[in-house]
Design an enzyme around this catalytic site. Structure first.
Site, PDB file in Angstrom:
ATOM      1  N   HIS A  48     -62.402  34.641 -33.588  1.00 21.62           N
ATOM      2  CA  HIS A  48     -61.821  34.569 -32.377  1.00 21.62           C
ATOM      3  C   HIS A  48     -62.238  36.048 -31.361  1.00 21.62           C
ATOM      4  O   HIS A  48     -62.017  37.032 -32.241  1.00 21.62           O
ATOM      5  CB  HIS A  48     -60.416  34.307 -32.215  1.00 21.62           C
ATOM      6  N   TYR A  49     -62.173  35.826 -30.187  1.00 23.06           N
ATOM      7  CA  TYR A  49     -61.859  37.149 -29.477  1.00 23.06           C
ATOM      8  C   TYR A  49     -60.371  36.929 -28.808  1.00 23.06           C
ATOM      9  O   TYR A  49     -59.811  35.941 -28.733  1.00 23.06           O
ATOM     10  CB  TYR A  49     -63.050  37.553 -28.563  1.00 23.06           C
ATOM     11  N   THR A  50     -59.846  38.357 -28.698  1.00 25.81           N
ATOM     12  CA  THR A  50     -58.337  38.058 -28.093  1.00 25.81           C
ATOM     13  C   THR A  50     -58.197  38.156 -26.621  1.00 25.81           C
ATOM     14  O   THR A  50     -57.184  37.726 -26.217  1.00 25.81           O
ATOM     15  CB  THR A  50     -57.791  39.465 -28.339  1.00 25.81           C
ATOM     16  N   GLU A 112     -59.003  37.458 -35.773  1.00 27.97           N
ATOM     17  CA  GLU A 112     -59.071  37.813 -34.239  1.00 27.97           C
ATOM     18  C   GLU A 112     -59.702  39.160 -33.912  1.00 27.97           C
ATOM     19  O   GLU A 112     -59.287  39.958 -34.655  1.00 27.97           O
ATOM     20  CB  GLU A 112     -57.756  37.909 -33.333  1.00 27.97           C
ATOM     21  N   ASP A 165     -64.479  31.454 -27.440  1.00 31.47           N
ATOM     22  CA  ASP A 165     -64.638  32.487 -28.155  1.00 31.47           C
ATOM     23  C   ASP A 165     -65.257  32.156 -29.802  1.00 31.47           C
ATOM     24  O   ASP A 165     -65.100  31.106 -30.160  1.00 31.47           O
ATOM     25  CB  ASP A 165     -63.334  33.096 -28.512  1.00 31.47           C
TER      26      ASP A 165
END
Ligand SMILES: [Zn+2]
Length: 260
Positions: A48-50, A112, A165
């Site tokens: 994931h990206y945050t 993340e 993401d």
């Protein structure tokens, strides 16, 4: 008897924690014999990206009703936080599916990575240091849990209707070169492009079936509806990020045909 006692003591030296820990209500639970038929409950890793920066991401992922096992910061050098034990469920996947399996929080490890995602009409790059850190972390996770490269996925792969993401700026090929993610046979893809350029694209239902065989959650509706376009866009973001508009084309189909 004496020999047996000595053997038990020796076994306990080797399995110190197992022998020392009393069971519930003082029960004596013997953990000295471990079955050969067992495997990890974890079979998928989700990246994931945050969107949020490091302090905010740590706040959200540790105090709200969303979490991940790991967080890789964008500091130099990046720090790695473990927020949830790998044996426990983190709440990162949401409604999702991969190869027909849903409830992926139960079977996955979530990582993340601090990255702002879409910004000013573009996508913020991941630093080399972040990717190096991720590769080191992933290699250990994948080895311990025996996770197949095709099951190292992005949030957008398992929830293409809702998520983008880790986004088109994420360097999937670097992960694949490290043996940690799926990639396609580029020589075969070149041949397949020529095939589709001369013969035209297959019916939409065939495209949906190919996506489903690659793990993606997609209805076999036979029409190029908005939901199918989102799945195609997720696929393109990962394997052909230069254009991820969800429009089926020869290159997208060629890559789809060239996955291992
Ligand atoms: Zn996500």
């Amino acid at each position: 008897m004496r020999g047996y006692a000595r053997a038990t003591v020796l076994a306990c030296v080797g399995l110190l924690a197992a022998c020392a820990a009393p069971g519930p209500g003082g029960l004596k639970i013997d953990r000295s014999i471990q079955a050969v038929s067992q495997s990890s409950r974890v079979s998928v890793v989700v990246l994931h990206y945050t969107v949020a920066d490091t302090p905010r991401a740590l706040e959200i992922l540790s105090k709200r009703n969303v979490s991940s096992h790991y967080l890789i910061t964008d500091e130099t050098p990046p720090r790695v936080f473990q927020l949830v034990d790998e044996s426990r469920r983190a709440w990162h996947a949401g409604e999702s599916a991969w190869y027909g399996r849903s409830d992926l929080n139960a079977a996955s490890i979530g990582i993340e990575i601090v990255n702002r995602g879409p910004e000013n009409g573009g996508w913020q790059p991941y630093s080399d240091a972040q990717i190096d850190t991720l590769i080191t972390l992933l290699r250990d996770i994948v080895t311990r849990h025996q996770i197949h490269a095709r099951n190292v996925v992005g949030h957008s792969d398992i929830a293409p209707q809702r998520k983008q993401d880790p986004g088109p700026a994420f360097p999937w090929k670097r992960l694949a070169e490290a043996g940690l993610a799926r990639w396609y046979d580029e020589t075969r893809a070149m041949q397949r492009i020529q095939h589709y350029q001369s013969s035209g694209l297959p019916p939409v239902r065939d495209i949906q079936e190919k996506l489903r065989r690659a793990g993606y959650p997609v209805e076999l509706s036979g029409t190029l509806d908005a939901a199918t376009r989102k799945v195609l866009a997720a696929f393109q973001m990962r394997y052909r990020p230069a254009r991820h508009d969800g429009e089926p084309d020869a290159e997208t189909l060629a890559i789809l045909d060239s996955l291992p």
